[in-house]
Write a protein that holds these residues in place. Structure first.
Motif, PDB file in Angstrom:
ATOM      1  N   ALA A   7       0.802  -1.220   0.000  1.00 41.28           N
ATOM      2  CA  ALA A   7       0.000   0.000   0.000  1.00 41.28           C
ATOM      3  C   ALA A   7       0.835   1.271   0.000  1.00 41.28           C
ATOM      4  CB  ALA A   7      -0.949   0.007   1.206  1.00 41.28           C
ATOM      5  N   ASP A   8       2.077   1.199   0.529  1.00 41.83           N
ATOM      6  CA  ASP A   8       2.892   2.406   0.644  1.00 41.83           C
ATOM      7  C   ASP A   8       4.368   2.035   0.735  1.00 41.83           C
ATOM      8  OD1 ASP A   8       3.248   1.499   3.304  1.00 41.83           O
ATOM      9  OD2 ASP A   8       1.621   2.767   4.029  1.00 41.83           O
ATOM     10  N   SER A   9       5.223   3.062   0.839  1.00 42.15           N
ATOM     11  CA  SER A   9       6.666   2.808   0.882  1.00 42.15           C
ATOM     12  C   SER A   9       7.078   2.073   2.158  1.00 42.15           C
ATOM     13  CB  SER A   9       7.453   4.110   0.721  1.00 42.15           C
ATOM     14  OG  SER A   9       7.180   4.992   1.781  1.00 42.15           O
ATOM     15  N   GLU A  10       6.328   2.228   3.235  1.00 39.13           N
ATOM     16  CA  GLU A  10       6.643   1.483   4.464  1.00 39.13           C
ATOM     17  C   GLU A  10       6.501  -0.019   4.231  1.00 39.13           C
ATOM     18  OE1 GLU A  10       4.595   2.781   7.967  1.00 39.13           O
ATOM     19  OE2 GLU A  10       5.204   4.862   7.680  1.00 39.13           O
ATOM     20  N   GLN A  11       5.480  -0.418   3.502  1.00 42.53           N
ATOM     21  CA  GLN A  11       5.314  -1.841   3.214  1.00 42.53           C
ATOM     22  C   GLN A  11       6.389  -2.331   2.242  1.00 42.53           C
ATOM     23  OE1 GLN A  11       1.198  -2.613   2.183  1.00 42.53           O
ATOM     24  NE2 GLN A  11       0.718  -2.958   4.339  1.00 42.53           N
ATOM     25  N   THR A  12       6.817  -1.470   1.334  1.00 41.55           N
ATOM     26  CA  THR A  12       7.927  -1.823   0.451  1.00 41.55           C
ATOM     27  C   THR A  12       9.184  -2.041   1.288  1.00 41.55           C
ATOM     28  OG1 THR A  12       6.944  -0.532  -1.339  1.00 41.55           O
ATOM     29  CG2 THR A  12       9.277  -1.092  -1.565  1.00 41.55           C
ATOM     30  N   GLY A  38       9.325   1.234  -7.583  1.00 43.10           N
ATOM     31  CA  GLY A  38       9.779   0.936  -6.232  1.00 43.10           C
ATOM     32  C   GLY A  38      10.983   0.019  -6.148  1.00 43.10           C
ATOM     33  N   THR A  41      13.738   1.599  -3.968  1.00 40.20           N
ATOM     34  CA  THR A  41      13.265   1.662  -2.577  1.00 40.20           C
ATOM     35  C   THR A  41      13.400   0.302  -1.911  1.00 40.20           C
ATOM     36  OG1 THR A  41      11.717   3.436  -3.113  1.00 40.20           O
ATOM     37  CG2 THR A  41      11.242   2.155  -1.125  1.00 40.20           C
ATOM     38  N   ASP A 128      -2.780   3.504  -5.709  1.00 38.20           N
ATOM     39  CA  ASP A 128      -1.904   4.282  -4.827  1.00 38.20           C
ATOM     40  C   ASP A 128      -0.741   3.463  -4.296  1.00 38.20           C
ATOM     41  OD1 ASP A 128      -3.460   6.548  -5.105  1.00 38.20           O
ATOM     42  OD2 ASP A 128      -4.685   6.095  -3.349  1.00 38.20           O
ATOM     43  N   GLY A 129      -0.674   2.187  -4.631  1.00 40.03           N
ATOM     44  CA  GLY A 129       0.367   1.314  -4.099  1.00 40.03           C
ATOM     45  C   GLY A 129       1.153   0.620  -5.191  1.00 40.03           C
ATOM     46  N   ARG A 130       1.698  -0.520  -4.829  1.00 44.51           N
ATOM     47  CA  ARG A 130       2.518  -1.309  -5.740  1.00 44.51           C
ATOM     48  C   ARG A 130       2.055  -2.761  -5.700  1.00 44.51           C
ATOM     49  NH1 ARG A 130       3.516   3.248  -6.274  1.00 44.51           N
ATOM     50  NH2 ARG A 130       5.488   4.323  -6.455  1.00 44.51           N
ATOM     51  N   SER A 158       0.478  -5.301   7.747  1.00 44.74           N
ATOM     52  CA  SER A 158       0.897  -4.024   8.331  1.00 44.74           C
ATOM     53  C   SER A 158       1.509  -4.226   9.683  1.00 44.74           C
ATOM     54  CB  SER A 158      -0.300  -3.100   8.465  1.00 44.74           C
ATOM     55  OG  SER A 158      -0.852  -2.876   7.187  1.00 44.74           O
TER      56      SER A 158
END
Length: 158
Positions: A7-12, A38, A41, A128-130, A158
């Motif tokens: 969902a976001d860079s934190e999950q990446t 990503g 990242t 909005d995610g990857r 998460s």
């Protein structure tokens, strides 16, 4: 194949951390995806978790960055976007025996001049995610996905 929604860079980052904590002694990872998917990242999170300190630069212009790993060995982060022919890899002086971890962005541009992958990560922007599709290409890669808890996973918690 394993499909992951990030969902976001934190999950990446968490995916990179999970791969780093469970990585085999020697492995080759191909990172596929368009610009902004990503790949860098993920590579930075993986390298940081493996103990790389200081700046982790994108190898977009240098083509390869080499990083000593805290547990020994060396990781090579390659970005082959700017090469025009796989023969150009010869000028980089890459000896597969020197690196314990290869992270290769745009590996299709180095076809025939790279070691075979153990793990292929196909990354794409989705909403909005990857979306990340992870595929093992060797026994090493298959065991790595199992250790990371990613065999058959459909999401990164998460």
């Amino acid at each position: 194949m394993t499909s992951l929604w990030l969902a976001d860079s934190e999950q990446t980052d968490r995916l990179g951390e999970a791969l780093a904590r469970t990585r085999p002694a020697n492995a080759v990872v191909y990172l596929h995806g368009d610009l902004g998917a990503g790949k860098s990242t993920l590579a930075r999170a993986l390298l940081r978790t493996l103990g790389v300190r200081g700046s982790i630069r994108s190898p977009t212009y240098t083509l390869v960055e080499r990083y000593p790993l805290a547990a020994g060995g060396e990781a090579w982060h390659l970005d082959l976007y700017r090469i025009g022919d796989p023969g150009e890899l010869e000028f980089l002086g890459l000896d597969p025996a020197e690196a314990s971890l290869w992270l290769v962005e745009w590996p299709e541009r180095g076809a025939g001049g790279l070691p075979a992958p153990d793990l292929v990560l196909e990354m794409a922007v989705e909403g909005d995610g990857r979306r990340v599709n992870a595929r093992s290409c060797s026994d090493i890669g298959a065991a790595w996905l199992v250790r990371a808890g990613l065999d058959g996973a459909v999401a990164v918690d998460s």
